[in-house]
Design a protein around this motif. Structure first.
Motif, PDB file in Angstrom:
ATOM      1  N   LYS A  35      23.544 -21.361 -41.373  1.00 16.48           N
ATOM      2  CA  LYS A  35      22.726 -21.779 -40.337  1.00 16.48           C
ATOM      3  C   LYS A  35      21.702 -22.766 -40.613  1.00 16.48           C
ATOM      4  CE  LYS A  35      22.207 -18.415 -37.157  1.00 16.48           C
ATOM      5  NZ  LYS A  35      21.894 -17.418 -36.676  1.00 16.48           N
ATOM      6  N   GLY A  36      21.416 -23.976 -39.844  1.00 17.08           N
ATOM      7  CA  GLY A  36      20.577 -25.052 -40.265  1.00 17.08           C
ATOM      8  C   GLY A  36      20.826 -25.902 -41.157  1.00 17.08           C
ATOM      9  N   ARG A  37      22.388 -25.547 -41.898  1.00 19.22           N
ATOM     10  CA  ARG A  37      22.849 -26.668 -43.007  1.00 19.22           C
ATOM     11  C   ARG A  37      24.046 -27.122 -42.472  1.00 19.22           C
ATOM     12  NH1 ARG A  37      24.343 -24.885 -47.755  1.00 19.22           N
ATOM     13  NH2 ARG A  37      24.707 -22.622 -47.072  1.00 19.22           N
ATOM     14  N   PHE A  38      24.978 -26.523 -41.802  1.00 16.08           N
ATOM     15  CA  PHE A  38      26.263 -26.466 -41.387  1.00 16.08           C
ATOM     16  C   PHE A  38      26.458 -26.678 -39.943  1.00 16.08           C
ATOM     17  CE2 PHE A  38      28.958 -24.487 -44.946  1.00 16.08           C
ATOM     18  CZ  PHE A  38      28.239 -24.969 -45.925  1.00 16.08           C
ATOM     19  N   THR A  39      27.187 -27.622 -39.208  1.00 15.30           N
ATOM     20  CA  THR A  39      27.297 -28.066 -37.945  1.00 15.30           C
ATOM     21  C   THR A  39      29.032 -28.079 -37.482  1.00 15.30           C
ATOM     22  OG1 THR A  39      25.251 -29.254 -37.956  1.00 15.30           O
ATOM     23  CG2 THR A  39      26.839 -29.648 -35.985  1.00 15.30           C
ATOM     24  N   ILE A  40      29.162 -27.133 -36.600  1.00 18.43           N
ATOM     25  CA  ILE A  40      30.644 -27.125 -35.977  1.00 18.43           C
ATOM     26  C   ILE A  40      30.690 -28.034 -34.807  1.00 18.43           C
ATOM     27  CG2 ILE A  40      30.369 -25.187 -34.754  1.00 18.43           C
ATOM     28  CD1 ILE A  40      33.284 -24.339 -35.634  1.00 18.43           C
ATOM     29  N   GLY A  74      37.320 -21.661 -35.405  1.00 21.46           N
ATOM     30  CA  GLY A  74      36.542 -21.160 -36.407  1.00 21.46           C
ATOM     31  C   GLY A  74      36.775 -21.622 -37.674  1.00 21.46           C
ATOM     32  N   TRP A  75      35.663 -21.538 -38.620  1.00 18.15           N
ATOM     33  CA  TRP A  75      35.952 -21.964 -39.950  1.00 18.15           C
ATOM     34  C   TRP A  75      35.534 -20.456 -40.743  1.00 18.15           C
ATOM     35  CZ3 TRP A  75      37.995 -26.110 -42.169  1.00 18.15           C
ATOM     36  CH2 TRP A  75      37.938 -27.255 -41.489  1.00 18.15           C
ATOM     37  N   PHE A  76      36.213 -20.358 -41.790  1.00 21.66           N
ATOM     38  CA  PHE A  76      36.062 -19.221 -42.746  1.00 21.66           C
ATOM     39  C   PHE A  76      36.185 -19.906 -44.185  1.00 21.66           C
ATOM     40  CE2 PHE A  76      37.116 -17.055 -39.082  1.00 21.66           C
ATOM     41  CZ  PHE A  76      36.916 -15.853 -39.019  1.00 21.66           C
ATOM     42  N   LEU A 135      34.639 -31.580 -43.038  1.00 26.67           N
ATOM     43  CA  LEU A 135      35.829 -31.078 -43.055  1.00 26.67           C
ATOM     44  C   LEU A 135      36.414 -31.386 -41.831  1.00 26.67           C
ATOM     45  CD1 LEU A 135      35.429 -27.556 -44.705  1.00 26.67           C
ATOM     46  CD2 LEU A 135      35.639 -29.794 -45.948  1.00 26.67           C
ATOM     47  N   SER A 136      37.659 -31.517 -41.697  1.00 18.08           N
ATOM     48  CA  SER A 136      38.435 -31.709 -40.516  1.00 18.08           C
ATOM     49  C   SER A 136      39.587 -30.823 -40.138  1.00 18.08           C
ATOM     50  CB  SER A 136      38.879 -33.043 -40.194  1.00 18.08           C
ATOM     51  OG  SER A 136      37.866 -33.901 -40.306  1.00 18.08           O
ATOM     52  N   CYS A 137      39.970 -30.175 -39.066  1.00 17.87           N
ATOM     53  CA  CYS A 137      40.983 -29.541 -38.813  1.00 17.87           C
ATOM     54  C   CYS A 137      41.723 -30.104 -37.407  1.00 17.87           C
ATOM     55  CB  CYS A 137      40.504 -27.897 -38.550  1.00 17.87           C
ATOM     56  SG  CYS A 137      42.081 -26.855 -38.105  1.00 17.87           S
ATOM     57  N   VAL A 192      38.680 -30.045 -34.819  1.00 21.87           N
ATOM     58  CA  VAL A 192      37.550 -29.603 -35.226  1.00 21.87           C
ATOM     59  C   VAL A 192      36.785 -30.033 -36.372  1.00 21.87           C
ATOM     60  CG1 VAL A 192      38.565 -27.251 -36.194  1.00 21.87           C
ATOM     61  CG2 VAL A 192      36.184 -27.162 -34.857  1.00 21.87           C
ATOM     62  N   TYR A 193      35.343 -30.185 -36.428  1.00 21.53           N
ATOM     63  CA  TYR A 193      34.969 -30.470 -37.824  1.00 21.53           C
ATOM     64  C   TYR A 193      33.879 -29.410 -38.147  1.00 21.53           C
ATOM     65  CZ  TYR A 193      36.921 -35.125 -35.955  1.00 21.53           C
ATOM     66  OH  TYR A 193      37.609 -35.895 -35.447  1.00 21.53           O
ATOM     67  N   LEU A 194      33.605 -29.594 -39.485  1.00 23.73           N
ATOM     68  CA  LEU A 194      32.570 -28.749 -40.006  1.00 23.73           C
ATOM     69  C   LEU A 194      31.873 -29.897 -40.991  1.00 23.73           C
ATOM     70  CD1 LEU A 194      31.325 -26.032 -40.336  1.00 23.73           C
ATOM     71  CD2 LEU A 194      32.556 -25.609 -42.392  1.00 23.73           C
ATOM     72  N   GLN A 195      30.533 -30.114 -40.617  1.00 21.67           N
ATOM     73  CA  GLN A 195      29.720 -31.221 -41.021  1.00 21.67           C
ATOM     74  C   GLN A 195      28.853 -30.010 -41.948  1.00 21.67           C
ATOM     75  OE1 GLN A 195      29.277 -34.569 -41.521  1.00 21.67           O
ATOM     76  NE2 GLN A 195      28.139 -33.703 -43.068  1.00 21.67           N
ATOM     77  N   MET A 196      29.105 -30.268 -43.474  1.00 16.40           N
ATOM     78  CA  MET A 196      28.296 -29.447 -44.262  1.00 16.40           C
ATOM     79  C   MET A 196      27.153 -30.341 -45.120  1.00 16.40           C
ATOM     80  SD  MET A 196      31.449 -27.084 -45.670  1.00 16.40           S
ATOM     81  CE  MET A 196      31.977 -28.694 -46.743  1.00 16.40           C
ATOM     82  N   ASN A 197      26.011 -29.725 -44.927  1.00 14.62           N
ATOM     83  CA  ASN A 197      24.597 -30.497 -45.694  1.00 14.62           C
ATOM     84  C   ASN A 197      24.112 -29.559 -46.538  1.00 14.62           C
ATOM     85  OD1 ASN A 197      25.196 -32.861 -43.992  1.00 14.62           O
ATOM     86  ND2 ASN A 197      23.777 -32.208 -42.375  1.00 14.62           N
ATOM     87  N   SER A 198      23.212 -29.922 -47.420  1.00 10.97           N
ATOM     88  CA  SER A 198      22.524 -29.417 -48.513  1.00 10.97           C
ATOM     89  C   SER A 198      23.324 -28.235 -49.077  1.00 10.97           C
ATOM     90  CB  SER A 198      21.236 -28.743 -47.584  1.00 10.97           C
ATOM     91  OG  SER A 198      20.507 -29.788 -47.066  1.00 10.97           O
ATOM     92  N   LEU A 199      24.396 -28.547 -49.632  1.00 11.98           N
ATOM     93  CA  LEU A 199      25.265 -27.807 -50.150  1.00 11.98           C
ATOM     94  C   LEU A 199      24.974 -27.228 -51.561  1.00 11.98           C
ATOM     95  CD1 LEU A 199      28.619 -29.818 -49.485  1.00 11.98           C
ATOM     96  CD2 LEU A 199      28.392 -27.472 -48.880  1.00 11.98           C
ATOM     97  N   ASN A 200      25.152 -25.966 -51.964  1.00 11.54           N
ATOM     98  CA  ASN A 200      24.796 -25.500 -53.019  1.00 11.54           C
ATOM     99  C   ASN A 200      26.050 -24.882 -53.876  1.00 11.54           C
ATOM    100  OD1 ASN A 200      24.863 -22.478 -52.453  1.00 11.54           O
ATOM    101  ND2 ASN A 200      23.101 -23.243 -50.909  1.00 11.54           N
ATOM    102  N   PRO A 201      25.870 -24.476 -54.835  1.00  9.67           N
ATOM    103  CA  PRO A 201      26.910 -23.764 -55.679  1.00  9.67           C
ATOM    104  C   PRO A 201      27.686 -22.500 -55.044  1.00  9.67           C
ATOM    105  CG  PRO A 201      25.485 -24.606 -57.170  1.00  9.67           C
ATOM    106  CD  PRO A 201      24.931 -24.659 -56.179  1.00  9.67           C
ATOM    107  N   GLU A 202      27.104 -21.791 -54.331  1.00 10.97           N
ATOM    108  CA  GLU A 202      27.126 -20.704 -53.655  1.00 10.97           C
ATOM    109  C   GLU A 202      28.322 -21.143 -52.425  1.00 10.97           C
ATOM    110  OE1 GLU A 202      24.279 -19.742 -56.189  1.00 10.97           O
ATOM    111  OE2 GLU A 202      23.941 -20.810 -54.439  1.00 10.97           O
TER     112      GLU A 202
END
Length: 122
Positions: A65-70, A35-37, A20-22, A79-89
């Motif tokens: 924590k451990g999956r996302f990186t800002i 921040g990201w919410f 994601l990018s902002c 600002v970026y949010l790198q999201m890895n190992s995504l799950n339905p939650e």
């Protein structure tokens, strides 16, 4: 005033990744923290990750924590949010926001984007 525009959301399979990018514009000099919410259906908007603009310090919710990186790019006010190992939650509308000091509280953030939808299918 500060304007924030999110992009990069979409549909992804469980275990996949999204970035994601902002993009920030306007009077951003007093917004020292970005921040990201996220907000899922039937749930309150919750903190995901934050970053100090001048010092690059980061902090995260335990759930990501451990999956996302800002991260941030000062030159482009992005600002970026790198999201890895995504799950339905992780399915939610994701918002970027700006605050004057580090915080995990929604009330501390003065400016908000309109959000981008992230949907994770199983």
């Amino acid at each position: 005033q500060v304007q924030l525009v999110e992009s990069g959301g979409g549909l992804v399979q469980a275990g996949g990744s999204l970035r994601l990018s902002c993009a920030a514009s306007g009077r951003t000099s007093s917004s020292y923290v970005m921040g990201w919410f996220r907000q899922a259906p039937g749930k309150e908007r919750e903190f995901v990750a934050g970053i100090s603009w001048p010092y690059r310090g980061t902090f995260y919710a335990d759930s990501v924590k451990g999956r996302f990186t800002i991260s941030r790019d000062n030159a482009e006010n992005t600002v970026y949010l790198q999201m890895n190992s995504l799950n339905p939650e992780d399915t939610a509308v994701y918002y970027c926001a700006a605050a004057a000091s580090p915080s995990r509280s929604r009330g501390s953030y003065d400016f908000w984007g309109q959000g981008t939808q992230v949907t994770v299918s199983s």
